[in-house]
Scaffold this active site. Structure first.
Site, mmCIF file in Angstrom:
data_model
loop_
_atom_site.group_PDB
_atom_site.id
_atom_site.type_symbol
_atom_site.label_atom_id
_atom_site.label_comp_id
_atom_site.label_asym_id
_atom_site.label_seq_id
_atom_site.Cartn_x
_atom_site.Cartn_y
_atom_site.Cartn_z
ATOM 1 N N TYR A 262 0.836 -1.204 0.000
ATOM 2 C CA TYR A 262 0.000 0.000 0.000
ATOM 3 C C TYR A 262 0.873 1.258 0.000
ATOM 4 O O TYR A 262 0.718 2.129 -0.850
ATOM 5 C CB TYR A 262 -0.899 -0.039 1.239
ATOM 6 C CG TYR A 262 -1.927 1.073 1.314
ATOM 7 C CD1 TYR A 262 -3.086 1.023 0.550
ATOM 8 C CD2 TYR A 262 -1.750 2.160 2.179
ATOM 9 C CE1 TYR A 262 -4.037 2.037 0.629
ATOM 10 C CE2 TYR A 262 -2.705 3.163 2.262
ATOM 11 C CZ TYR A 262 -3.847 3.095 1.489
ATOM 12 O OH TYR A 262 -4.788 4.104 1.580
ATOM 13 N N ASP A 263 1.828 1.309 0.937
ATOM 14 C CA ASP A 263 2.637 2.528 1.099
ATOM 15 C C ASP A 263 3.452 2.820 -0.154
ATOM 16 O O ASP A 263 3.439 3.940 -0.672
ATOM 17 C CB ASP A 263 3.610 2.379 2.282
ATOM 18 C CG ASP A 263 2.918 2.131 3.611
ATOM 19 O OD1 ASP A 263 1.702 1.886 3.610
ATOM 20 O OD2 ASP A 263 3.602 2.177 4.651
ATOM 21 N N ARG B 103 -10.725 -1.294 10.887
ATOM 22 C CA ARG B 103 -10.096 -0.043 11.303
ATOM 23 C C ARG B 103 -10.446 0.278 12.742
ATOM 24 O O ARG B 103 -11.429 -0.191 13.294
ATOM 25 C CB ARG B 103 -10.571 1.096 10.416
ATOM 26 C CG ARG B 103 -9.953 1.026 9.066
ATOM 27 C CD ARG B 103 -9.594 2.435 8.642
ATOM 28 N NE ARG B 103 -9.272 2.418 7.239
ATOM 29 C CZ ARG B 103 -10.182 2.569 6.302
ATOM 30 N NH1 ARG B 103 -11.433 2.766 6.617
ATOM 31 N NH2 ARG B 103 -9.818 2.537 5.047
ATOM 32 N N VAL C 250 -11.576 2.997 14.484
ATOM 33 C CA VAL C 250 -12.795 3.664 14.942
ATOM 34 C C VAL C 250 -13.989 2.712 14.816
ATOM 35 O O VAL C 250 -14.794 2.565 15.749
ATOM 36 C CB VAL C 250 -13.048 4.981 14.167
ATOM 37 C CG1 VAL C 250 -14.401 5.576 14.553
ATOM 38 C CG2 VAL C 250 -11.932 5.995 14.441
ATOM 39 N N SER C 251 -14.102 2.035 13.683
ATOM 40 C CA SER C 251 -15.241 1.121 13.500
ATOM 41 C C SER C 251 -15.132 -0.071 14.457
ATOM 42 O O SER C 251 -16.134 -0.496 15.037
ATOM 43 C CB SER C 251 -15.356 0.678 12.041
ATOM 44 O OG SER C 251 -14.099 0.376 11.509
ATOM 45 N N THR D 229 -0.253 7.118 18.307
ATOM 46 C CA THR D 229 -1.215 8.194 18.063
ATOM 47 C C THR D 229 -1.697 8.184 16.612
ATOM 48 O O THR D 229 -1.002 7.702 15.717
ATOM 49 C CB THR D 229 -0.615 9.589 18.350
ATOM 50 O OG1 THR D 229 0.384 9.873 17.362
ATOM 51 C CG2 THR D 229 -0.038 9.684 19.739
ATOM 52 N N ARG D 230 -2.884 8.744 16.430
ATOM 53 C CA ARG D 230 -3.437 9.036 15.109
ATOM 54 C C ARG D 230 -4.201 10.364 15.245
ATOM 55 O O ARG D 230 -4.524 10.807 16.361
ATOM 56 C CB ARG D 230 -4.412 7.956 14.640
ATOM 57 C CG ARG D 230 -3.779 6.599 14.326
ATOM 58 C CD ARG D 230 -2.858 6.632 13.128
ATOM 59 N NE ARG D 230 -2.384 5.299 12.769
ATOM 60 C CZ ARG D 230 -1.329 4.704 13.317
ATOM 61 N NH1 ARG D 230 -0.640 5.302 14.272
ATOM 62 N NH2 ARG D 230 -0.954 3.508 12.897
ATOM 63 N N PRO E 203 2.679 2.455 12.422
ATOM 64 C CA PRO E 203 3.331 3.736 12.728
ATOM 65 C C PRO E 203 3.049 4.215 14.158
ATOM 66 O O PRO E 203 1.943 4.055 14.668
ATOM 67 C CB PRO E 203 2.730 4.699 11.701
ATOM 68 C CG PRO E 203 2.270 3.825 10.576
ATOM 69 C CD PRO E 203 1.815 2.553 11.242
ATOM 70 N N ARG F 268 1.278 10.026 14.144
ATOM 71 C CA ARG F 268 0.736 10.473 12.871
ATOM 72 C C ARG F 268 -0.053 11.753 13.112
ATOM 73 O O ARG F 268 -1.024 11.734 13.858
ATOM 74 C CB ARG F 268 -0.181 9.340 12.371
ATOM 75 C CG ARG F 268 -0.866 9.438 11.090
ATOM 76 C CD ARG F 268 -0.012 9.442 9.894
ATOM 77 N NE ARG F 268 0.891 8.351 9.614
ATOM 78 C CZ ARG F 268 0.562 7.139 9.198
ATOM 79 N NH1 ARG F 268 -0.673 6.768 9.078
ATOM 80 N NH2 ARG F 268 1.494 6.268 8.889
HETATM 81 N N1 UDP Z 1 -5.832 -0.386 16.218
HETATM 82 C C1 UDP Z 1 -6.149 -0.880 17.482
HETATM 83 N N2 UDP Z 1 -7.208 -1.729 17.585
HETATM 84 C C2 UDP Z 1 -7.980 -2.096 16.533
HETATM 85 C C3 UDP Z 1 -7.657 -1.588 15.245
HETATM 86 C C4 UDP Z 1 -6.570 -0.737 15.131
HETATM 87 O O1 UDP Z 1 -5.482 -0.562 18.490
HETATM 88 O O2 UDP Z 1 -8.937 -2.854 16.720
HETATM 89 C C5 UDP Z 1 -4.709 0.567 16.102
HETATM 90 C C6 UDP Z 1 -3.694 0.204 15.023
HETATM 91 O O3 UDP Z 1 -2.702 -0.656 15.538
HETATM 92 C C7 UDP Z 1 -3.147 1.578 14.661
HETATM 93 C C8 UDP Z 1 -4.347 2.521 14.873
HETATM 94 O O4 UDP Z 1 -5.235 1.811 15.718
HETATM 95 O O5 UDP Z 1 -2.120 1.961 15.543
HETATM 96 C C9 UDP Z 1 -5.041 2.893 13.581
HETATM 97 O O6 UDP Z 1 -5.315 1.717 12.872
HETATM 98 P P1 UDP Z 1 -6.179 1.676 11.551
HETATM 99 O O7 UDP Z 1 -6.141 0.268 11.050
HETATM 100 O O8 UDP Z 1 -7.515 2.283 11.761
HETATM 101 O O9 UDP Z 1 -5.414 2.656 10.518
HETATM 102 P P2 UDP Z 1 -3.874 2.931 10.160
HETATM 103 O O10 UDP Z 1 -3.645 4.348 10.555
HETATM 104 O O11 UDP Z 1 -2.970 1.992 10.941
HETATM 105 O O12 UDP Z 1 -3.771 2.684 8.693
#
Ligand code: UDP
Length: 307
Positions: free
Chosen positions: A140-141, A181, A183-184, A205-206, A269, A272
């Site tokens: 992807y990246d 993902r 949030v979902s 972080t995100r 990561p 972010r």
């Molecule tokens: N994550 C988590 N629990 C989950 C799904 C994701 O802790 O059930 C973490 C994941 O390891 C990442 C962040 O949440 O650090 C965002 O993950 P996501 O897959 O939504 O998107 P990304 O930014 O990694 O593409």
């Protein structure tokens, strides 16, 4: 044309244009996009749908192309990494060729993933990133990085009218509840009182941007002055840890879920956050929806579709 128009952001982008009275052709192979989204969009007379892969892009006369076609959730894009890489690269070539033929403007949905595990914080567009070229996220990246390269080379060689946006984490209604993902996952776990799955210690972080803000920025970029090509960051600079996100989701759903700690995926990561100075200056855009409100809307959506 919106490639990937049956996906989460694609659905909102199609809808936004249809509400404007525009004609929209959605092209999607439904690998991660949803047929239900297409069915909803069919209520608009200006909407048409072509079930096709961007790798075999149908030639339709268009004046704007948004290239969103690619699974974007890690578990999805890692299922068939070779196809993901090809979707990014051949998909970009195909939309660029079509744009050339039609004289259309073509916008590439690039990603914050081009920054990889960033050594600069927050990330600004001039930062060239720190990406693993052969890890599980590389399809992807690196695919998205190559797509950016093709966009700028078409512009330099053919004068193709290009726009490139780098989209940071986006959330909101119409996310696929099963796409894995954060949030979902958290909201769906919370509303069922299931354990909330934090990967690692949840300290990563995100920065989460509500989908209406993201779509507004994408449309502004498409309509921006011709010589502004990007890349431009689109995201919400409000940065939070994944653990804090879990707590917020618990608070806002009144859930009895426990937090549980799971293995951190490879190359996840650590930090972010977008620097959006350029988007503010060139697009006169900044996110308007705070995370509390955005989460409430998203919780309400997942509660509604639960029945
Ligand atoms: N994550 C988590 N629990 C989950 C799904 C994701 O802790 O059930 C973490 C994941 O390891 C990442 C962040 O949440 O650090 C965002 O993950 P996501 O897959 O939504 O998107 P990304 O930014 O990694 O593409």
């Amino acid at each position: 044309m919106v490639t990937g128009g049956a996906g989460f952001i694609g659905y909102h982008l199609c809808r936004r244009h249809l509400l404007n009275g525009d004609e929209v052709v959605c092209v999607d192979n439904l690998s991660s996009g949803r047929r239900e989204n297409v069915e909803e969009l069919k209520q608009f007379p200006g909407f048409s749908f072509i079930e096709a892969d961007v790798i075999d892009l149908p030639k339709v006369p268009v004046d704007r192309i948004y290239n969103l076609a690619c699974p974007a959730s890690p578990p999805y894009y890692q299922k068939d990494p070779i196809h993901t890489a090809m979707t990014c690269v051949l998909g970009a070539k195909n939309v660029l060729d079509l744009a050339d033929e039609c004289g259309a403007v073509v916008l590439q949905a690039s990603t914050s993933e081009v920054y990889g595990e960033p050594l600069i914080h927050p990330q600004m567009e001039s930062y060239r990133g720190n990406v693993n070229p052969h890890g599980i996220r590389s399809c992807y990246d690196e695919g998205k990085r190559m797509a950016e390269t093709l966009f700028f080379d078409y512009n330099r060689m053919h004068g193709t009218k290009i726009k490139v946006v780098r989209i940071f984490n986006t959330y909101g209604p119409y996310m696929d509840r099963n796409d894995g993902r954060v949030v979902s996952n958290f909201i769906n776990q919370a509303i069922r009182d299931l354990p909330i799955t934090l990967y690692g210690d949840g300290g990563q972080t995100r920065s989460f941007c509500y989908v209406s803000d993201t779509v507004e920025a994408i449309v502004r970029m498409m309509e921006s002055e011709e010589d502004f090509l990007g890349p431009v960051n689109i995201g919400n600079p409000a940065e939070i840890t994944v653990r804090r996100l879990a707590e917020m989701v618990k608070e806002r759903t009144g859930s009895a879920s426990e937090l549980c700690f799971c293995e951190l995926p490879q190359d996840d990561p650590t930090r972010r956050r977008p620097d959006i100075t350029l988007a503010k200056e060139k697009l006169d855009w900044a996110p308007a929806v705070p995370i509390e409100k955005g989460l409430d809307e998203t919780v309400a959506y997942f509660q509604r579709i639960r029945e």
